[in-house]
Design an enzyme around this catalytic site. Structure first.
Site, PDB file in Angstrom:
ATOM      1  N   GLY A 120      43.656   2.902  17.510  1.00  0.00           N
ATOM      2  CA  GLY A 120      43.259   2.351  16.218  1.00  0.00           C
ATOM      3  C   GLY A 120      44.092   1.168  15.786  1.00  0.00           C
ATOM      4  O   GLY A 120      43.766   0.511  14.789  1.00  0.00           O
ATOM      5  N   ASP A 158      42.036  -2.021  15.726  1.00  0.00           N
ATOM      6  CA  ASP A 158      41.141  -2.088  14.562  1.00  0.00           C
ATOM      7  C   ASP A 158      41.929  -2.488  13.320  1.00  0.00           C
ATOM      8  O   ASP A 158      41.454  -3.270  12.495  1.00  0.00           O
ATOM      9  CB  ASP A 158      40.463  -0.743  14.346  1.00  0.00           C
ATOM     10  CG  ASP A 158      39.679  -0.279  15.565  1.00  0.00           C
ATOM     11  OD1 ASP A 158      39.205  -1.148  16.321  1.00  0.00           O
ATOM     12  OD2 ASP A 158      39.559   0.939  15.758  1.00  0.00           O
ATOM     13  N   ARG A 164      29.285  11.041  24.151  1.00  0.00           N
ATOM     14  CA  ARG A 164      28.399  10.170  23.355  1.00  0.00           C
ATOM     15  C   ARG A 164      27.112   9.790  24.083  1.00  0.00           C
ATOM     16  O   ARG A 164      26.298   9.028  23.540  1.00  0.00           O
ATOM     17  CB  ARG A 164      29.167   8.902  22.969  1.00  0.00           C
ATOM     18  CG  ARG A 164      29.435   7.994  24.141  1.00  0.00           C
ATOM     19  CD  ARG A 164      30.523   6.965  23.965  1.00  0.00           C
ATOM     20  NE  ARG A 164      30.572   6.294  22.705  1.00  0.00           N
ATOM     21  CZ  ARG A 164      31.562   5.429  22.372  1.00  0.00           C
ATOM     22  NH1 ARG A 164      32.529   5.171  23.225  1.00  0.00           N
ATOM     23  NH2 ARG A 164      31.557   4.840  21.207  1.00  0.00           N
TER      24      ARG A 164
END
Length: 317
Positions: free
Chosen positions: A254, A257, A105
């Protein structure tokens, strides 16, 4: 708008076989990012959510944009940048209980976000602003963007929800601790994991962590305890909510989240903090039962069945 969130979303490649990734010939390509995961999870539960970001003007950026829009999330403020690429990452499933994540990234489009990418009216239209500690770690301009978003939210009495989501590889410990505490002390609701609490405060007592945040003006604190559940603290009460047992964890990435999804959904539905934390624990547990960051996030009927212990194959509570 119920919730507006801000951050980077990337294309996730996962090998179709377990073991070292060097031996993998085939990969699935999915879309994942902490903040957009939350926006998608909220949309599935019937809430209105919006996502702010930058994407590369490339095929991966178009894939991300199309996918998130297709999940019912408002992407009207997302901008494409021709001179930068969309970020990528790989999830290496070495064994059932060993998952490695590799990010590509650097200099991505999202890492180049600036405060000028924000629309003050858009943030002001929300009930909650959800942010994580990942975005300010991407670059100095991203840190300034997050701080400006928080400034807009406070100006317009939008509740700020902060998940520290510590990523040690992105910055030094000194930088991380200083920035995360600065944001946390400006937030209304903070959702650290136990390890993040230890990193920020140097001790592992959830109540003491919560009291330190509360003393700095944070009104509601929820400390994630993994499979053991979560500890919550506010002026209206405190306590521990047990986790929802899962027979087999397929993919733990995840889960945090999912926890944020459940908490925000509960608060939007005017549940007590205790009940909202219970919903958070349920969504977090459900997220681990499916491979992928958003694939396990439930719709409302399935979530309610899981909480009530009526879903086929799930445990009773």
């Amino acid at each position: 708008m119920d919730v507006v969130t801000l951050g980077e979303t990337m294309v996730l490649f996962t090998p179709e076989s377990e073991g070292y990734m060097r031996y993998s010939a085939n990969f699935s390509a999915k879309v994942a990012g902490a903040e957009s995961n939350v926006a998608i999870g909220l949309a599935r539960l019937g809430h209105n959510s919006g996502w702010i970001s930058r994407l590369g003007d490339d095929e991966f950026g178009k894939k991300v944009h199309t996918f998130i829009r297709g999940e019912g999330v408002d992407v009207s403020t997302v901008r494409f940048k021709e001179s930068a690429s969309t970020g990528l990452y790989f999830k290496e499933m070495v064994t059932d209980d060993e998952v490695r994540v590799h990010y590509y990234r650097k200099e991505s489009a999202a890492s180049l976000m600036t405060p000028q990418d924000l629309n003050e009216d858009y943030i002001a239209s929300a009930k909650y602003l959800h942010i994580t500690g990942i975005t300010p770690a991407l670059s100095e301009s991203c840190r300034k963007t997050v701080m400006k978003a928080v400034e807009f939210a406070k100006k317009h009495e939008v509740t700020v929800v902060f998940d520290p989501n510590l990523r040690r590889k992105l910055w030094s410990e000194e930088q991380a601790r200083k920035a995360l505490l600065e944001i946390a002390f400006k937030a209304d609701i903070v959702l650290p994991g136990l390890d993040e609490g230890v990193f920020l405060f140097g001790q592992n007592n959830p109540e003491m962590m919560a009291k330190q945040l509360y003393a700095h003006g944070v009104s509601q604190i929820v400390i994630k305890l993994g499979a053991q559940g979560a500890y919550y603290y506010s002026k209206d009460g405190k306590g521990t909510i047990p986790g929802f047992p899962v027979k087999r964890v397929i993919d733990p990435v995840g889960a945090g989240d999912g926890f944020a999804v459940g908490l925000l959904s509960g608060l939007l539905d005017k549940l007590s903090l205790k009940k909202a934390v219970e919903r958070a624990a349920a969504v977090g547990a459900m997220a681990t039962k499916v491979s992928g960051d958003v694939e396990g996030l439930p719709e409302r009927e399935r979530l309610e069945s899981f909480i009530n212990g009526t879903t086929q194959g799930d445990v009773n509570r």
